[in-house]
Motif scaffolding. Structure first.
Motif, PDB file in Angstrom:
ATOM      1  N   ALA A 254       0.835  -1.206   0.000  1.00 32.50           N
ATOM      2  CA  ALA A 254       0.000   0.000   0.000  1.00 32.50           C
ATOM      3  C   ALA A 254       0.868   1.254   0.000  1.00 32.50           C
ATOM      4  CB  ALA A 254      -0.919  -0.017   1.234  1.00 32.50           C
ATOM      5  N   ALA A 255       1.934   1.254   0.813  1.00 39.39           N
ATOM      6  CA  ALA A 255       2.807   2.437   0.892  1.00 39.39           C
ATOM      7  C   ALA A 255       3.514   2.674  -0.442  1.00 39.39           C
ATOM      8  CB  ALA A 255       3.827   2.259   2.010  1.00 39.39           C
ATOM      9  N   SER A 256       3.935   1.603  -1.110  1.00 40.64           N
ATOM     10  CA  SER A 256       4.639   1.755  -2.400  1.00 40.64           C
ATOM     11  C   SER A 256       3.687   2.299  -3.461  1.00 40.64           C
ATOM     12  CB  SER A 256       5.208   0.407  -2.862  1.00 40.64           C
ATOM     13  OG  SER A 256       6.119  -0.091  -1.921  1.00 40.64           O
ATOM     14  N   PHE A 257       2.447   1.814  -3.446  1.00 43.94           N
ATOM     15  CA  PHE A 257       1.460   2.293  -4.428  1.00 43.94           C
ATOM     16  C   PHE A 257       1.146   3.769  -4.174  1.00 43.94           C
ATOM     17  CE2 PHE A 257      -2.693   3.061  -6.213  1.00 43.94           C
ATOM     18  CZ  PHE A 257      -2.614   2.447  -7.446  1.00 43.94           C
ATOM     19  N   GLN A 258       0.887   4.100  -2.907  1.00 44.77           N
ATOM     20  CA  GLN A 258       0.580   5.484  -2.543  1.00 44.77           C
ATOM     21  C   GLN A 258       1.750   6.399  -2.926  1.00 44.77           C
ATOM     22  OE1 GLN A 258      -1.344   6.781   1.415  1.00 44.77           O
ATOM     23  NE2 GLN A 258       0.826   7.043   1.818  1.00 44.77           N
ATOM     24  N   GLU A 259       2.970   5.909  -2.710  1.00 47.86           N
ATOM     25  CA  GLU A 259       4.148   6.733  -3.000  1.00 47.86           C
ATOM     26  C   GLU A 259       4.273   7.008  -4.503  1.00 47.86           C
ATOM     27  OE1 GLU A 259       5.563   8.033  -0.528  1.00 47.86           O
ATOM     28  OE2 GLU A 259       7.147   9.093  -1.607  1.00 47.86           O
ATOM     29  N   ALA A 260       3.904   6.014  -5.333  1.00 44.94           N
ATOM     30  CA  ALA A 260       3.977   6.216  -6.788  1.00 44.94           C
ATOM     31  C   ALA A 260       3.020   7.335  -7.208  1.00 44.94           C
ATOM     32  CB  ALA A 260       3.645   4.916  -7.517  1.00 44.94           C
ATOM     33  N   ILE A 261       1.848   7.384  -6.581  1.00 46.91           N
ATOM     34  CA  ILE A 261       0.877   8.445  -6.891  1.00 46.91           C
ATOM     35  C   ILE A 261       1.398   9.792  -6.406  1.00 46.91           C
ATOM     36  CG2 ILE A 261      -1.452   9.312  -6.346  1.00 46.91           C
ATOM     37  CD1 ILE A 261      -2.458   6.781  -7.194  1.00 46.91           C
ATOM     38  N   VAL A 262       1.870   9.828  -5.172  1.00 51.69           N
ATOM     39  CA  VAL A 262       2.380  11.082  -4.594  1.00 51.69           C
ATOM     40  C   VAL A 262       3.548  11.598  -5.434  1.00 51.69           C
ATOM     41  CG1 VAL A 262       3.588  12.041  -2.585  1.00 51.69           C
ATOM     42  CG2 VAL A 262       1.559  10.613  -2.257  1.00 51.69           C
ATOM     43  N   ALA A 263       4.442  10.693  -5.845  1.00 56.53           N
ATOM     44  CA  ALA A 263       5.620  11.112  -6.620  1.00 56.53           C
ATOM     45  C   ALA A 263       5.196  11.705  -7.956  1.00 56.53           C
ATOM     46  CB  ALA A 263       6.552   9.914  -6.832  1.00 56.53           C
ATOM     47  N   ALA A 264       4.212  11.085  -8.619  1.00 54.55           N
ATOM     48  CA  ALA A 264       3.754  11.608  -9.918  1.00 54.55           C
ATOM     49  C   ALA A 264       3.118  12.985  -9.740  1.00 54.55           C
ATOM     50  CB  ALA A 264       2.744  10.637 -10.545  1.00 54.55           C
ATOM     51  N   LEU A 265       2.298  13.141  -8.705  1.00 49.00           N
ATOM     52  CA  LEU A 265       1.641  14.442  -8.471  1.00 49.00           C
ATOM     53  C   LEU A 265       2.692  15.521  -8.195  1.00 49.00           C
ATOM     54  CD1 LEU A 265      -1.352  13.245  -6.233  1.00 49.00           C
ATOM     55  CD2 LEU A 265      -1.477  13.994  -8.619  1.00 49.00           C
ATOM     56  N   CYS A 266       3.676  15.188  -7.358  1.00 50.16           N
ATOM     57  CA  CYS A 266       4.699  16.179  -6.997  1.00 50.16           C
ATOM     58  C   CYS A 266       5.607  16.504  -8.176  1.00 50.16           C
ATOM     59  CB  CYS A 266       5.509  15.696  -5.798  1.00 50.16           C
ATOM     60  SG  CYS A 266       4.548  15.741  -4.280  1.00 50.16           S
ATOM     61  N   ASP A 267       5.942  15.490  -8.962  1.00 48.40           N
ATOM     62  CA  ASP A 267       6.806  15.729 -10.131  1.00 48.40           C
ATOM     63  C   ASP A 267       6.164  16.737 -11.079  1.00 48.40           C
ATOM     64  OD1 ASP A 267       9.068  14.758 -12.067  1.00 48.40           O
ATOM     65  OD2 ASP A 267       7.213  14.594 -13.231  1.00 48.40           O
ATOM     66  N   ARG A 268       4.877  16.524 -11.389  1.00 47.22           N
ATOM     67  CA  ARG A 268       4.199  17.441 -12.320  1.00 47.22           C
ATOM     68  C   ARG A 268       4.027  18.826 -11.692  1.00 47.22           C
ATOM     69  NH1 ARG A 268       3.198  12.717 -14.783  1.00 47.22           N
ATOM     70  NH2 ARG A 268       4.965  12.096 -13.529  1.00 47.22           N
ATOM     71  N   CYS A 269       3.775  18.885 -10.385  1.00 51.36           N
ATOM     72  CA  CYS A 269       3.648  20.195  -9.707  1.00 51.36           C
ATOM     73  C   CYS A 269       4.970  20.949  -9.800  1.00 51.36           C
ATOM     74  CB  CYS A 269       3.290  20.022  -8.230  1.00 51.36           C
ATOM     75  SG  CYS A 269       1.570  19.634  -7.956  1.00 51.36           S
ATOM     76  N   GLN A 270       6.055  20.221  -9.579  1.00 46.14           N
ATOM     77  CA  GLN A 270       7.373  20.884  -9.617  1.00 46.14           C
ATOM     78  C   GLN A 270       7.666  21.422 -11.016  1.00 46.14           C
ATOM     79  OE1 GLN A 270      10.766  19.877  -7.127  1.00 46.14           O
ATOM     80  NE2 GLN A 270      11.715  19.016  -8.955  1.00 46.14           N
ATOM     81  N   ARG A 271       7.363  20.610 -12.028  1.00 46.44           N
ATOM     82  CA  ARG A 271       7.581  21.089 -13.409  1.00 46.44           C
ATOM     83  C   ARG A 271       6.739  22.337 -13.672  1.00 46.44           C
ATOM     84  NH1 ARG A 271      10.003  16.929 -16.583  1.00 46.44           N
ATOM     85  NH2 ARG A 271      10.253  15.108 -15.264  1.00 46.44           N
ATOM     86  N   ALA A 272       5.490  22.314 -13.195  1.00 44.16           N
ATOM     87  CA  ALA A 272       4.586  23.451 -13.451  1.00 44.16           C
ATOM     88  C   ALA A 272       5.073  24.709 -12.734  1.00 44.16           C
ATOM     89  CB  ALA A 272       3.170  23.092 -13.007  1.00 44.16           C
ATOM     90  N   VAL A 273       5.515  24.549 -11.490  1.00 43.73           N
ATOM     91  CA  VAL A 273       5.996  25.699 -10.717  1.00 43.73           C
ATOM     92  C   VAL A 273       7.252  26.278 -11.391  1.00 43.73           C
ATOM     93  CG1 VAL A 273       7.187  26.222  -8.559  1.00 43.73           C
ATOM     94  CG2 VAL A 273       4.965  25.094  -8.506  1.00 43.73           C
ATOM     95  N   ARG A 274       8.158  25.402 -11.799  1.00 42.06           N
ATOM     96  CA  ARG A 274       9.411  25.879 -12.402  1.00 42.06           C
ATOM     97  C   ARG A 274       9.172  26.524 -13.760  1.00 42.06           C
ATOM     98  NH1 ARG A 274      13.766  21.140 -10.703  1.00 42.06           N
ATOM     99  NH2 ARG A 274      13.797  21.740  -8.506  1.00 42.06           N
ATOM    100  N   LYS A 275       8.339  25.869 -14.595  1.00 39.24           N
ATOM    101  CA  LYS A 275       8.142  26.404 -15.954  1.00 39.24           C
ATOM    102  C   LYS A 275       7.368  27.708 -15.954  1.00 39.24           C
ATOM    103  CE  LYS A 275       8.498  22.662 -19.337  1.00 39.24           C
ATOM    104  NZ  LYS A 275       7.861  21.966 -20.439  1.00 39.24           N
ATOM    105  N   THR A 276       6.421  27.854 -15.011  1.00 38.83           N
ATOM    106  CA  THR A 276       5.610  29.079 -15.005  1.00 38.83           C
ATOM    107  C   THR A 276       6.266  30.188 -14.180  1.00 38.83           C
ATOM    108  OG1 THR A 276       4.365  28.281 -13.091  1.00 38.83           O
ATOM    109  CG2 THR A 276       3.410  27.835 -15.262  1.00 38.83           C
ATOM    110  N   GLY A 277       7.160  29.803 -13.260  1.00 41.93           N
ATOM    111  CA  GLY A 277       7.851  30.792 -12.430  1.00 41.93           C
ATOM    112  C   GLY A 277       6.972  31.462 -11.389  1.00 41.93           C
ATOM    113  N   VAL A 278       5.871  30.828 -11.014  1.00 43.08           N
ATOM    114  CA  VAL A 278       4.970  31.429 -10.014  1.00 43.08           C
ATOM    115  C   VAL A 278       5.588  31.331  -8.613  1.00 43.08           C
ATOM    116  CG1 VAL A 278       2.872  30.894 -11.326  1.00 43.08           C
ATOM    117  CG2 VAL A 278       3.719  29.262  -9.609  1.00 43.08           C
ATOM    118  N   ALA A 279       5.030  32.091  -7.684  1.00 36.82           N
ATOM    119  CA  ALA A 279       5.549  32.086  -6.311  1.00 36.82           C
ATOM    120  C   ALA A 279       4.679  31.262  -5.371  1.00 36.82           C
ATOM    121  CB  ALA A 279       5.649  33.520  -5.792  1.00 36.82           C
TER     122      ALA A 279
END
Ligand code: KG4
Ligand code: ZN
Length: 350
Positions: A254-279
Protein backbone atom coordinates in the motif's frame (compact mmCIF):
# COMPACT_ATOMS: atom_id res chain seq x y z
CA UNK A 1 -23.47 38.55 1.36
CA UNK A 2 -24.78 35.37 3.01
CA UNK A 3 -25.07 32.43 0.61
CA UNK A 4 -26.60 28.98 1.02
CA UNK A 5 -24.54 26.55 -1.06
CA UNK A 6 -25.72 23.17 -2.36
CA UNK A 7 -23.35 20.46 -3.61
CA UNK A 8 -24.55 17.19 -5.17
CA UNK A 9 -22.07 16.56 -8.00
CA UNK A 10 -21.14 13.03 -6.96
CA UNK A 11 -21.90 10.98 -3.83
CA UNK A 12 -21.81 13.59 -1.09
CA UNK A 13 -25.02 15.47 -0.29
CA UNK A 14 -23.87 18.80 1.12
CA UNK A 15 -25.24 22.20 2.13
CA UNK A 16 -23.48 25.10 3.79
CA UNK A 17 -23.95 28.74 4.71
CA UNK A 18 -21.02 31.10 4.08
CA UNK A 19 -20.77 34.86 4.66
CA UNK A 20 -18.77 36.96 2.16
CA UNK A 21 -17.02 33.92 0.69
CA UNK A 22 -14.85 33.42 3.78
CA UNK A 23 -16.80 32.90 7.00
CA UNK A 24 -18.30 29.42 7.15
CA UNK A 25 -21.41 29.54 9.35
CA UNK A 26 -22.27 25.88 8.74
CA UNK A 27 -20.97 23.04 6.58
CA UNK A 28 -23.20 19.94 6.51
CA UNK A 29 -22.10 16.88 4.53
CA UNK A 30 -23.85 13.51 4.32
CA UNK A 31 -21.68 10.84 2.75
CA UNK A 32 -23.21 8.02 0.71
CA UNK A 33 -19.98 5.96 0.81
CA UNK A 34 -21.57 3.04 2.67
CA UNK A 35 -24.26 2.64 -0.04
CA UNK A 36 -21.70 2.55 -2.86
CA UNK A 37 -19.12 0.42 -1.02
CA UNK A 38 -20.60 -2.97 -2.11
CA UNK A 39 -20.08 -1.89 -5.75
CA UNK A 40 -16.53 -0.56 -5.26
CA UNK A 41 -17.42 2.82 -6.74
CA UNK A 42 -20.19 5.38 -7.15
CA UNK A 43 -23.36 4.01 -8.80
CA UNK A 44 -25.01 7.06 -10.44
CA UNK A 45 -28.59 5.86 -10.01
CA UNK A 46 -28.11 5.14 -6.30
CA UNK A 47 -26.37 8.50 -5.85
CA UNK A 48 -29.27 10.41 -7.44
CA UNK A 49 -31.93 8.60 -5.38
CA UNK A 50 -30.05 9.23 -2.15
CA UNK A 51 -29.61 12.93 -2.97
CA UNK A 52 -33.40 13.17 -3.32
CA UNK A 53 -33.84 11.71 0.18
CA UNK A 54 -30.98 13.51 1.90
CA UNK A 55 -30.98 16.99 0.41
CA UNK A 56 -33.88 18.59 2.32
CA UNK A 57 -32.65 17.34 5.74
CA UNK A 58 -29.07 18.39 4.95
CA UNK A 59 -30.18 21.88 3.90
CA UNK A 60 -32.28 22.06 7.10
CA UNK A 61 -29.23 21.05 9.13
CA UNK A 62 -27.05 23.71 7.47
CA UNK A 63 -29.63 26.41 8.22
CA UNK A 64 -30.07 25.25 11.83
CA UNK A 65 -26.33 25.13 12.46
CA UNK A 66 -25.89 28.59 10.92
CA UNK A 67 -28.62 29.80 13.30
CA UNK A 68 -30.23 31.93 10.62
CA UNK A 69 -33.79 32.49 9.48
CA UNK A 70 -34.42 31.87 5.77
CA UNK A 71 -34.90 35.57 5.06
CA UNK A 72 -31.30 36.28 6.11
CA UNK A 73 -30.02 34.51 3.00
CA UNK A 74 -28.96 36.87 0.20
CA UNK A 75 -28.50 34.17 -2.45
CA UNK A 76 -28.51 30.45 -3.19
CA UNK A 77 -25.70 28.69 -5.07
CA UNK A 78 -25.60 25.19 -6.53
CA UNK A 79 -23.00 23.15 -8.39
CA UNK A 80 -23.86 22.95 -12.10
CA UNK A 81 -20.90 20.79 -13.22
CA UNK A 82 -18.72 18.91 -13.77
CA UNK A 83 -20.09 15.73 -12.18
CA UNK A 84 -22.80 13.12 -12.56
CA UNK A 85 -25.67 14.54 -14.56
CA UNK A 86 -28.46 12.97 -12.50
CA UNK A 87 -26.84 14.04 -9.22
CA UNK A 88 -26.16 17.61 -10.39
CA UNK A 89 -29.74 18.09 -11.56
CA UNK A 90 -31.14 17.33 -8.10
CA UNK A 91 -29.03 19.98 -6.37
CA UNK A 92 -29.71 22.50 -9.12
CA UNK A 93 -33.47 21.90 -9.07
CA UNK A 94 -33.53 22.25 -5.28
CA UNK A 95 -31.48 25.46 -5.51
CA UNK A 96 -33.76 26.86 -8.15
CA UNK A 97 -36.93 26.08 -6.18
CA UNK A 98 -35.49 27.56 -3.00
CA UNK A 99 -34.22 30.71 -4.72
CA UNK A 100 -37.63 31.29 -6.32
CA UNK A 101 -39.48 30.71 -3.06
CA UNK A 102 -37.17 33.13 -1.20
CA UNK A 103 -37.10 35.68 -4.03
CA UNK A 104 -33.28 35.56 -4.07
CA UNK A 105 -30.85 35.06 -6.97
CA UNK A 106 -29.48 31.62 -7.85
CA UNK A 107 -25.83 31.22 -8.84
CA UNK A 108 -24.47 28.20 -10.72
CA UNK A 109 -20.98 27.21 -9.58
CA UNK A 110 -18.20 25.23 -11.27
CA UNK A 111 -17.20 22.39 -8.93
CA UNK A 112 -13.52 22.36 -9.98
CA UNK A 113 -13.24 26.13 -9.59
CA UNK A 114 -14.72 25.75 -6.10
CA UNK A 115 -12.03 23.14 -5.20
CA UNK A 116 -9.47 25.61 -6.58
CA UNK A 117 -10.71 28.38 -4.26
CA UNK A 118 -10.98 26.08 -1.22
CA UNK A 119 -7.43 26.84 0.10
CA UNK A 120 -8.58 30.47 0.51
CA UNK A 121 -11.92 29.71 2.09
CA UNK A 122 -11.08 31.21 5.47
CA UNK A 123 -9.00 34.04 4.01
CA UNK A 124 -11.27 35.42 1.29
CA UNK A 125 -11.10 36.80 -2.24
CA UNK A 126 -8.35 39.35 -1.58
CA UNK A 127 -6.01 36.56 -0.35
CA UNK A 128 -6.77 34.64 -3.56
CA UNK A 129 -6.04 37.76 -5.63
CA UNK A 130 -2.72 38.31 -3.86
CA UNK A 131 -1.69 34.67 -4.44
CA UNK A 132 -2.26 34.92 -8.19
CA UNK A 133 -0.68 33.99 -10.49
CA UNK A 134 -0.38 30.57 -8.88
CA UNK A 135 -0.29 26.94 -9.95
CA UNK A 136 -3.29 24.92 -8.72
CA UNK A 137 -3.36 21.16 -8.29
CA UNK A 138 -6.89 19.74 -8.13
CA UNK A 139 -6.79 16.07 -7.23
CA UNK A 140 -9.88 14.04 -6.37
CA UNK A 141 -11.83 10.95 -7.35
CA UNK A 142 -13.14 12.58 -10.52
CA UNK A 143 -10.39 15.07 -11.41
CA UNK A 144 -6.63 15.36 -11.53
CA UNK A 145 -5.43 18.54 -13.19
CA UNK A 146 -2.99 21.40 -13.01
CA UNK A 147 -4.12 24.92 -13.82
CA UNK A 148 -2.55 28.34 -13.84
CA UNK A 149 -4.79 30.74 -11.92
CA UNK A 150 -3.92 34.13 -13.41
CA UNK A 151 -6.60 35.92 -11.37
CA UNK A 152 -9.88 34.90 -9.70
CA UNK A 153 -12.05 33.65 -12.56
CA UNK A 154 -9.17 33.56 -15.07
CA UNK A 155 -7.58 30.14 -15.44
CA UNK A 156 -5.48 28.29 -17.96
CA UNK A 157 -5.56 24.50 -17.95
CA UNK A 158 -1.92 23.36 -17.93
CA UNK A 159 -2.54 19.62 -18.01
CA UNK A 160 -4.67 16.81 -16.65
CA UNK A 161 -4.86 13.07 -16.36
CA UNK A 162 -5.13 11.27 -19.67
CA UNK A 163 -6.98 8.36 -18.07
CA UNK A 164 -7.83 7.71 -14.38
CA UNK A 165 -7.93 10.43 -11.74
CA UNK A 166 -5.52 9.85 -8.83
CA UNK A 167 -8.39 9.20 -6.39
CA UNK A 168 -9.96 6.81 -8.88
CA UNK A 169 -6.66 4.89 -9.11
CA UNK A 170 -6.54 4.68 -5.29
CA UNK A 171 -10.18 3.52 -5.20
CA UNK A 172 -9.52 0.79 -7.80
CA UNK A 173 -6.27 -0.28 -6.15
CA UNK A 174 -8.07 -0.61 -2.81
CA UNK A 175 -10.56 -3.01 -4.42
CA UNK A 176 -7.67 -5.10 -5.80
CA UNK A 177 -6.14 -5.12 -2.30
CA UNK A 178 -9.46 -6.05 -0.65
CA UNK A 179 -9.54 -2.79 1.29
CA UNK A 180 -13.01 -1.52 0.41
CA UNK A 181 -14.33 1.87 -0.70
CA UNK A 182 -13.38 4.72 -0.62
CA UNK A 183 -9.84 3.60 -1.38
CA UNK A 184 -7.76 6.69 -0.60
CA UNK A 185 -8.22 6.66 3.17
CA UNK A 186 -8.11 2.83 3.24
CA UNK A 187 -4.75 2.76 1.42
CA UNK A 188 -3.38 5.54 3.59
CA UNK A 189 -4.32 3.59 6.70
CA UNK A 190 -3.02 0.27 5.34
CA UNK A 191 0.32 1.88 4.47
CA UNK A 192 1.10 2.75 8.11
CA UNK A 193 4.45 1.21 9.02
CA UNK A 194 5.08 0.05 5.42
CA UNK A 195 8.19 0.70 3.34
CA UNK A 196 7.28 2.96 0.38
CA UNK A 197 10.45 1.85 -1.49
CA UNK A 198 9.73 -1.89 -1.25
CA UNK A 199 8.05 -2.20 -4.67
CA UNK A 200 9.09 -0.05 -7.64
CA UNK A 201 5.68 0.61 -9.19
CA UNK A 202 5.90 2.51 -12.51
CA UNK A 203 5.79 6.31 -12.37
CA UNK A 204 4.58 6.85 -15.90
CA UNK A 205 4.82 10.29 -17.46
CA UNK A 206 2.85 10.99 -20.65
CA UNK A 207 5.03 11.66 -23.67
CA UNK A 208 4.45 12.71 -27.25
CA UNK A 209 3.06 11.36 -29.49
CA UNK A 210 -0.10 10.65 -27.53
CA UNK A 211 -3.52 11.28 -29.10
CA UNK A 212 -5.00 12.33 -25.74
CA UNK A 213 -2.51 15.16 -25.15
CA UNK A 214 -3.94 17.61 -27.70
CA UNK A 215 -2.21 20.92 -27.11
CA UNK A 216 -1.36 20.11 -23.48
CA UNK A 217 2.24 19.98 -22.33
CA UNK A 218 3.03 16.35 -21.38
CA UNK A 219 5.13 17.69 -18.48
CA UNK A 220 1.91 18.81 -16.80
CA UNK A 221 -0.16 15.69 -17.54
CA UNK A 222 -0.77 12.50 -15.57
CA UNK A 223 -1.49 8.86 -16.29
CA UNK A 224 -2.55 6.44 -13.56
CA UNK A 225 -4.25 3.54 -15.34
CA UNK A 226 -0.93 1.73 -16.01
CA UNK A 227 -0.03 2.01 -12.34
CA UNK A 228 -3.30 0.33 -11.37
CA UNK A 229 -2.66 -2.46 -13.91
CA UNK A 230 0.90 -2.88 -12.56
CA UNK A 231 -0.53 -3.42 -9.07
CA UNK A 232 -2.98 -6.03 -10.34
CA UNK A 233 -0.17 -7.93 -12.14
CA UNK A 234 2.09 -7.61 -9.12
CA UNK A 235 -0.62 -9.14 -6.92
CA UNK A 236 -1.06 -12.01 -9.41
CA UNK A 237 2.68 -12.68 -9.32
CA UNK A 238 2.99 -12.30 -5.54
CA UNK A 239 -0.34 -13.40 -4.04
CA UNK A 240 -0.72 -13.20 -0.28
CA UNK A 241 -0.22 -16.77 1.03
CA UNK A 242 -2.41 -16.39 4.11
CA UNK A 243 -3.65 -13.86 6.66
CA UNK A 244 -0.30 -13.55 8.40
CA UNK A 245 1.54 -13.03 5.09
CA UNK A 246 -1.03 -10.39 4.11
CA UNK A 247 -0.68 -8.57 7.44
CA UNK A 248 3.09 -8.56 7.03
CA UNK A 249 3.34 -7.47 3.38
CA UNK A 250 0.24 -5.32 2.86
CA UNK A 251 1.64 -2.14 4.51
CA UNK A 252 4.60 -1.99 2.11
CA UNK A 253 2.45 -2.77 -0.96
CA UNK A 254 0.00 0.00 0.00
CA UNK A 255 2.81 2.44 0.89
CA UNK A 256 4.64 1.76 -2.40
CA UNK A 257 1.46 2.29 -4.43
CA UNK A 258 0.58 5.48 -2.54
CA UNK A 259 4.15 6.73 -3.00
CA UNK A 260 3.98 6.22 -6.79
CA UNK A 261 0.88 8.44 -6.89
CA UNK A 262 2.38 11.08 -4.59
CA UNK A 263 5.62 11.11 -6.62
CA UNK A 264 3.75 11.61 -9.92
CA UNK A 265 1.64 14.44 -8.47
CA UNK A 266 4.70 16.18 -7.00
CA UNK A 267 6.81 15.73 -10.13
CA UNK A 268 4.20 17.44 -12.32
CA UNK A 269 3.65 20.20 -9.71
CA UNK A 270 7.37 20.88 -9.62
CA UNK A 271 7.58 21.09 -13.41
CA UNK A 272 4.59 23.45 -13.45
CA UNK A 273 6.00 25.70 -10.72
CA UNK A 274 9.41 25.88 -12.40
CA UNK A 275 8.14 26.40 -15.95
CA UNK A 276 5.61 29.08 -15.01
CA UNK A 277 7.85 30.79 -12.43
CA UNK A 278 4.97 31.43 -10.01
CA UNK A 279 5.55 32.09 -6.31
CA UNK A 280 2.61 30.06 -4.99
CA UNK A 281 1.33 26.50 -5.33
CA UNK A 282 -2.18 25.68 -4.12
CA UNK A 283 -3.90 22.30 -3.83
CA UNK A 284 -7.40 21.02 -3.13
CA UNK A 285 -9.67 18.01 -3.69
CA UNK A 286 -10.29 14.83 -1.71
CA UNK A 287 -6.85 13.30 -2.29
CA UNK A 288 -5.21 16.31 -0.59
CA UNK A 289 -6.51 14.83 2.68
CA UNK A 290 -3.63 12.38 2.32
CA UNK A 291 -0.95 13.11 4.94
CA UNK A 292 1.91 11.77 2.80
CA UNK A 293 0.85 13.99 -0.12
CA UNK A 294 0.58 17.05 2.15
CA UNK A 295 4.05 16.36 3.53
CA UNK A 296 5.57 15.80 0.05
CA UNK A 297 3.97 19.00 -1.32
CA UNK A 298 5.35 20.94 1.66
CA UNK A 299 8.86 19.60 0.93
CA UNK A 300 8.47 20.47 -2.76
CA UNK A 301 7.43 24.02 -1.86
CA UNK A 302 10.43 24.43 0.48
CA UNK A 303 12.88 23.10 -2.11
CA UNK A 304 11.51 25.38 -4.82
CA UNK A 305 11.09 28.41 -2.59
CA UNK A 306 7.37 28.79 -3.27
CA UNK A 307 4.52 29.29 -0.85
CA UNK A 308 2.13 26.33 -0.45
CA UNK A 309 -1.54 26.77 0.38
CA UNK A 310 -3.54 23.61 1.04
CA UNK A 311 -7.26 23.44 1.66
CA UNK A 312 -8.14 22.82 5.32
CA UNK A 313 -9.26 19.18 5.83
CA UNK A 314 -12.96 20.15 6.15
CA UNK A 315 -12.79 21.75 2.68
CA UNK A 316 -10.68 19.11 0.82
CA UNK A 317 -13.38 16.58 -0.06
CA UNK A 318 -16.66 17.54 -1.67
CA UNK A 319 -18.44 20.15 0.46
CA UNK A 320 -20.91 22.96 -0.07
CA UNK A 321 -18.95 25.66 1.78
CA UNK A 322 -16.67 25.99 -1.25
CA UNK A 323 -19.75 26.32 -3.49
CA UNK A 324 -21.34 29.05 -1.35
CA UNK A 325 -17.97 30.77 -1.01
CA UNK A 326 -17.33 30.92 -4.75
CA UNK A 327 -20.69 32.60 -5.30
CA UNK A 328 -19.93 34.85 -2.33
CA UNK A 329 -16.77 36.22 -3.99
CA UNK A 330 -18.63 36.90 -7.24
CA UNK A 331 -17.53 33.86 -9.24
CA UNK A 332 -20.92 32.15 -9.60
CA UNK A 333 -22.89 32.47 -12.81
CA UNK A 334 -26.25 34.21 -12.21
CA UNK A 335 -29.06 31.96 -13.41
CA UNK A 336 -31.86 33.93 -15.00
CA UNK A 337 -34.17 31.35 -16.56
CA UNK A 338 -33.64 27.66 -17.05
CA UNK A 339 -30.42 26.25 -15.69
CA UNK A 340 -28.97 23.04 -17.02
CA UNK A 341 -26.31 20.82 -15.52
CA UNK A 342 -23.14 20.34 -17.54
CA UNK A 343 -21.47 17.02 -16.56
CA UNK A 344 -18.26 17.93 -18.42
CA UNK A 345 -18.08 21.65 -17.59
CA UNK A 346 -14.51 22.86 -18.12
CA UNK A 347 -12.57 25.09 -15.72
CA UNK A 348 -13.02 28.68 -16.80
CA UNK A 349 -16.12 27.94 -18.90
CA UNK A 350 -19.24 29.98 -18.18
O1 KG4 B 1 -13.05 15.67 -3.79
P1 KG4 B 1 -13.71 14.36 -3.52
O2 KG4 B 1 -14.46 14.20 -2.22
O3 KG4 B 1 -14.73 13.99 -4.66
C1 KG4 B 1 -14.50 14.22 -6.03
O4 KG4 B 1 -14.68 15.39 -6.48
O5 KG4 B 1 -14.11 13.24 -6.67
O6 KG4 B 1 -12.58 13.23 -3.62
C2 KG4 B 1 -12.85 11.88 -3.40
C3 KG4 B 1 -11.56 11.09 -3.59
C4 KG4 B 1 -11.76 9.58 -3.54
O7 KG4 B 1 -11.15 8.98 -4.66
C5 KG4 B 1 -11.04 9.19 -2.24
O8 KG4 B 1 -10.48 7.87 -2.30
C6 KG4 B 1 -9.97 10.24 -2.15
O9 KG4 B 1 -10.59 11.43 -2.59
N1 KG4 B 1 -9.47 10.40 -0.78
C7 KG4 B 1 -8.19 10.19 -0.40
C8 KG4 B 1 -8.15 10.37 1.00
N2 KG4 B 1 -9.40 10.70 1.42
C9 KG4 B 1 -10.20 10.71 0.32
N3 KG4 B 1 -7.12 9.85 -1.12
C10 KG4 B 1 -5.96 9.67 -0.45
N4 KG4 B 1 -5.83 9.80 0.88
C11 KG4 B 1 -6.90 10.14 1.65
N5 KG4 B 1 -6.76 10.28 2.96
ZN1 ZN C 1 -14.83 17.24 -5.95
Amino acid sequence: MIVLGIETSCDETAAAVVRDGRETLSNAVRSQAASHAPYGGVVPDIAARQHVDALAPVIGQAMREAGLAWDRLDAVAATCGPGLSSSLLIGLAAGQALARRLGRPLYAVNHVEAHLYSPFLAAGRSAFERACPCVALIVSGGHTLLALAEAPGRYRLLGQTLDDAAGEALDKAAIALGLGYPGGPAIEQASQGGDPRRIAFPRARPRRPNPFLGTMDPDFCFSFSGLKTALIYWLKAHPFADGADRRERLPSVAASFQEAIVAALCDRCQRAVRKTGVATLIAGGGVTLNARLREALAALARNNNVELRLAAPAFCGDNAAMIAALAGIGLGQPVAGACDANPSLALGAA
